[in-house]
Design a protein around this motif. Sequence first.
Motif, PDB file in Angstrom:
ATOM      1  N   ASP A   1       0.720  -1.023  -0.029  1.00 56.11           N
ATOM      2  CA  ASP A   1      -0.123   0.384   0.067  1.00 56.11           C
ATOM      3  C   ASP A   1       0.747   1.697   0.488  1.00 56.11           C
ATOM      4  OD1 ASP A   1       0.335  -0.854   2.501  1.00 56.11           O
ATOM      5  OD2 ASP A   1      -1.092   0.072   3.407  1.00 56.11           O
ATOM      6  N   LYS A   2       1.809   1.030   0.415  1.00 58.00           N
ATOM      7  CA  LYS A   2       2.526   2.075   1.169  1.00 58.00           C
ATOM      8  C   LYS A   2       3.491   2.822  -1.160  1.00 58.00           C
ATOM      9  CE  LYS A   2       3.539   2.382   4.845  1.00 58.00           C
ATOM     10  NZ  LYS A   2       2.521   1.221   5.326  1.00 58.00           N
ATOM     11  N   TYR A   3       4.111   1.365  -1.447  1.00 63.58           N
ATOM     12  CA  TYR A   3       4.979   1.611  -2.866  1.00 63.58           C
ATOM     13  C   TYR A   3       3.095   1.935  -3.830  1.00 63.58           C
ATOM     14  CZ  TYR A   3       7.940  -1.527  -1.523  1.00 63.58           C
ATOM     15  OH  TYR A   3       8.485  -2.033  -0.938  1.00 63.58           O
ATOM     16  N   VAL A   4       2.352   1.646  -3.598  1.00 59.22           N
ATOM     17  CA  VAL A   4       1.174   2.157  -4.248  1.00 59.22           C
ATOM     18  C   VAL A   4       0.069   3.733  -4.151  1.00 59.22           C
ATOM     19  CG1 VAL A   4      -1.560   1.383  -5.270  1.00 59.22           C
ATOM     20  CG2 VAL A   4       0.348  -0.367  -5.243  1.00 59.22           C
ATOM     21  N   PHE A   5       0.539   4.013  -2.881  1.00 54.78           N
ATOM     22  CA  PHE A   5       0.231   5.357  -2.077  1.00 54.78           C
ATOM     23  C   PHE A   5       0.345   6.311  -3.398  1.00 54.78           C
ATOM     24  CE2 PHE A   5       0.354   9.544  -0.237  1.00 54.78           C
ATOM     25  CZ  PHE A   5      -0.719   8.754   0.588  1.00 54.78           C
ATOM     26  N   GLY A   6      -0.652   7.517  -3.911  1.00 53.97           N
ATOM     27  CA  GLY A   6      -0.149   7.684  -4.226  1.00 53.97           C
ATOM     28  C   GLY A   6      -0.191   7.965  -5.917  1.00 53.97           C
ATOM     29  N   ALA A   7      -0.129   6.855  -6.545  1.00 53.56           N
ATOM     30  CA  ALA A   7      -0.334   6.858  -8.169  1.00 53.56           C
ATOM     31  C   ALA A   7      -0.652   6.582  -8.945  1.00 53.56           C
ATOM     32  CB  ALA A   7       1.020   4.982  -8.376  1.00 53.56           C
ATOM     33  N   GLN A   8      -0.332   7.417 -10.556  1.00 49.89           N
ATOM     34  CA  GLN A   8      -1.611   7.699 -11.391  1.00 49.89           C
ATOM     35  C   GLN A   8      -1.811   7.146 -11.998  1.00 49.89           C
ATOM     36  OE1 GLN A   8       1.017  10.566 -10.190  1.00 49.89           O
ATOM     37  NE2 GLN A   8       0.050  12.342 -10.155  1.00 49.89           N
ATOM     38  N   GLY A   9      -0.862   5.616 -11.917  1.00 46.47           N
ATOM     39  CA  GLY A   9      -0.557   4.702 -13.214  1.00 46.47           C
ATOM     40  C   GLY A   9       0.757   3.491 -12.538  1.00 46.47           C
ATOM     41  N   VAL A  10      -0.407   2.573 -13.232  1.00 51.70           N
ATOM     42  CA  VAL A  10       0.185   1.046 -12.884  1.00 51.70           C
ATOM     43  C   VAL A  10       0.139   0.434 -13.656  1.00 51.70           C
ATOM     44  CG1 VAL A  10      -0.484  -0.399 -11.525  1.00 51.70           C
ATOM     45  CG2 VAL A  10      -0.844   1.451 -10.367  1.00 51.70           C
ATOM     46  N   LEU A  11       1.068  -0.089 -14.051  1.00 47.62           N
ATOM     47  CA  LEU A  11       1.250  -1.186 -14.863  1.00 47.62           C
ATOM     48  C   LEU A  11       1.124  -2.985 -14.508  1.00 47.62           C
ATOM     49  CD1 LEU A  11       3.083   1.620 -15.676  1.00 47.62           C
ATOM     50  CD2 LEU A  11       3.985   0.079 -18.006  1.00 47.62           C
ATOM     51  N   LEU A  12       0.043  -3.679 -14.882  1.00 47.46           N
ATOM     52  CA  LEU A  12       0.320  -4.915 -14.856  1.00 47.46           C
ATOM     53  C   LEU A  12       0.743  -5.846 -15.173  1.00 47.46           C
ATOM     54  CD1 LEU A  12      -3.664  -4.201 -14.143  1.00 47.46           C
ATOM     55  CD2 LEU A  12      -2.167  -3.862 -11.766  1.00 47.46           C
ATOM     56  N   VAL A  13       2.226  -6.177 -15.045  1.00 49.04           N
ATOM     57  CA  VAL A  13       2.983  -7.169 -15.962  1.00 49.04           C
ATOM     58  C   VAL A  13       2.773  -8.432 -15.815  1.00 49.04           C
ATOM     59  CG1 VAL A  13       5.282  -7.076 -16.897  1.00 49.04           C
ATOM     60  CG2 VAL A  13       4.246  -5.353 -15.578  1.00 49.04           C
TER      61      VAL A  13
ATOM     62  N   ALA B   1      -5.965   2.471  -3.576  1.00 46.70           N
ATOM     63  CA  ALA B   1      -6.650   3.330  -3.724  1.00 46.70           C
ATOM     64  C   ALA B   1      -7.834   4.557  -2.883  1.00 46.70           C
ATOM     65  CB  ALA B   1      -6.784   3.480  -5.031  1.00 46.70           C
ATOM     66  N   HIS B   2      -8.335   4.869  -2.341  1.00 44.38           N
ATOM     67  CA  HIS B   2      -9.124   5.620  -1.781  1.00 44.38           C
ATOM     68  C   HIS B   2      -9.469   6.752  -3.031  1.00 44.38           C
ATOM     69  CE1 HIS B   2      -8.544   2.613   0.984  1.00 44.38           C
ATOM     70  NE2 HIS B   2      -7.369   3.156   1.695  1.00 44.38           N
ATOM     71  N   ASP B   3      -8.562   7.595  -2.474  1.00 45.68           N
ATOM     72  CA  ASP B   3      -9.630   8.879  -3.176  1.00 45.68           C
ATOM     73  C   ASP B   3      -9.735   8.885  -4.905  1.00 45.68           C
ATOM     74  OD1 ASP B   3      -9.282   9.427  -0.871  1.00 45.68           O
ATOM     75  OD2 ASP B   3      -7.640  10.871  -1.301  1.00 45.68           O
ATOM     76  N   SER B   4      -8.190   8.100  -5.537  1.00 43.78           N
ATOM     77  CA  SER B   4      -9.212   8.311  -6.711  1.00 43.78           C
ATOM     78  C   SER B   4      -9.116   7.417  -7.185  1.00 43.78           C
ATOM     79  CB  SER B   4      -8.891   9.421  -7.605  1.00 43.78           C
ATOM     80  OG  SER B   4      -7.339   9.537  -7.453  1.00 43.78           O
ATOM     81  N   GLN B   5      -8.895   6.575  -8.673  1.00 43.99           N
ATOM     82  CA  GLN B   5      -7.761   4.892  -9.375  1.00 43.99           C
ATOM     83  C   GLN B   5      -7.155   5.900  -9.925  1.00 43.99           C
ATOM     84  OE1 GLN B   5      -8.910   2.170  -8.595  1.00 43.99           O
ATOM     85  NE2 GLN B   5      -9.266   2.010  -6.667  1.00 43.99           N
TER      86      GLN B   5
END
Length: 223
Positions: A80-92, A115-119
């Motif tokens: 969750d710390k890594y993903v926090f604030g990410a605008q883009g996620v690459l699912l590889v 992702a709580h606020d925005s996906q």
Amino acid sequence: MSDSEDDTEDVQLKFVVLGDGSSGKTSLITRYTQDQFGRNYEQTVGLDFFLKRIRLTNKKNVSLKIWDIGGQTLGGNMLDKYVFGAQGVLLVYDVTNHHSFENLEEWYEIVKSMAHDSQPHYALVANKCDLEHLRTVTKDKHMTFATKNKLQSHYISAKTGDSVDLCFKMLAADILGIKLTRAETEQAHRIVTAEIANSANSEAVKIASVRRKQQKSSFCSLQ
Ligand code: G3D
Ligand code: MG
């Protein structure tokens, strides 16, 4: 300073690259940021992040901060710390490893729940497409997953570099609500330089090969 420089806007985006171990996350990032493959990097144990600045359009520069989650597994408590604030996620995933594709559903669900606020915006990335003869994940399955979840879809090879630039560029454009022109997407395509052997008219054939420069795109033209 010229007018065009004045008008240029800079934005920063955070991307996180997720997926099973050995799907090629580190290779993908290394190819994109350093244009290298197969160097003896150690398997990522902690967290690495990489920076790359690209010119998305004439008016928009983007600084990408790309996070490699390394050895974090599906149940990893730092995720969750890594993903926090990410605008883009690459699912590889690895096209030769069906298991890595099956697990993506879980990766996707976990990140969505974090992702709580925005996906963030997601891209489904099929890696190792150079190993077509070993493919175990069909394009149909890939497309079904991408369509069902409204994900961007990419077929790439970190090894050859095929479509790697395009994948990052299109995700950034999607996030920023920019529709890239055909010229802008074509610029991101990597075209492999081919040699022409025994040309009958060698004078007429000149190969101009331009190495990847700032935007890491390369092309070959015949004149
Ligand atoms: P990870 O960061 O997701 O754990 P790595 O994955 O980037 O460490 O890659 C795992 C292995 O897959 C590496 O091989 C790497 O060279 C290989 N690989 C990554 N991308 C590609 C690709 O596009 N094509 C092919 N053919 N191989 C790829 P090793 O042998 O070092 O384990
Ligand atoms: Mg890695």
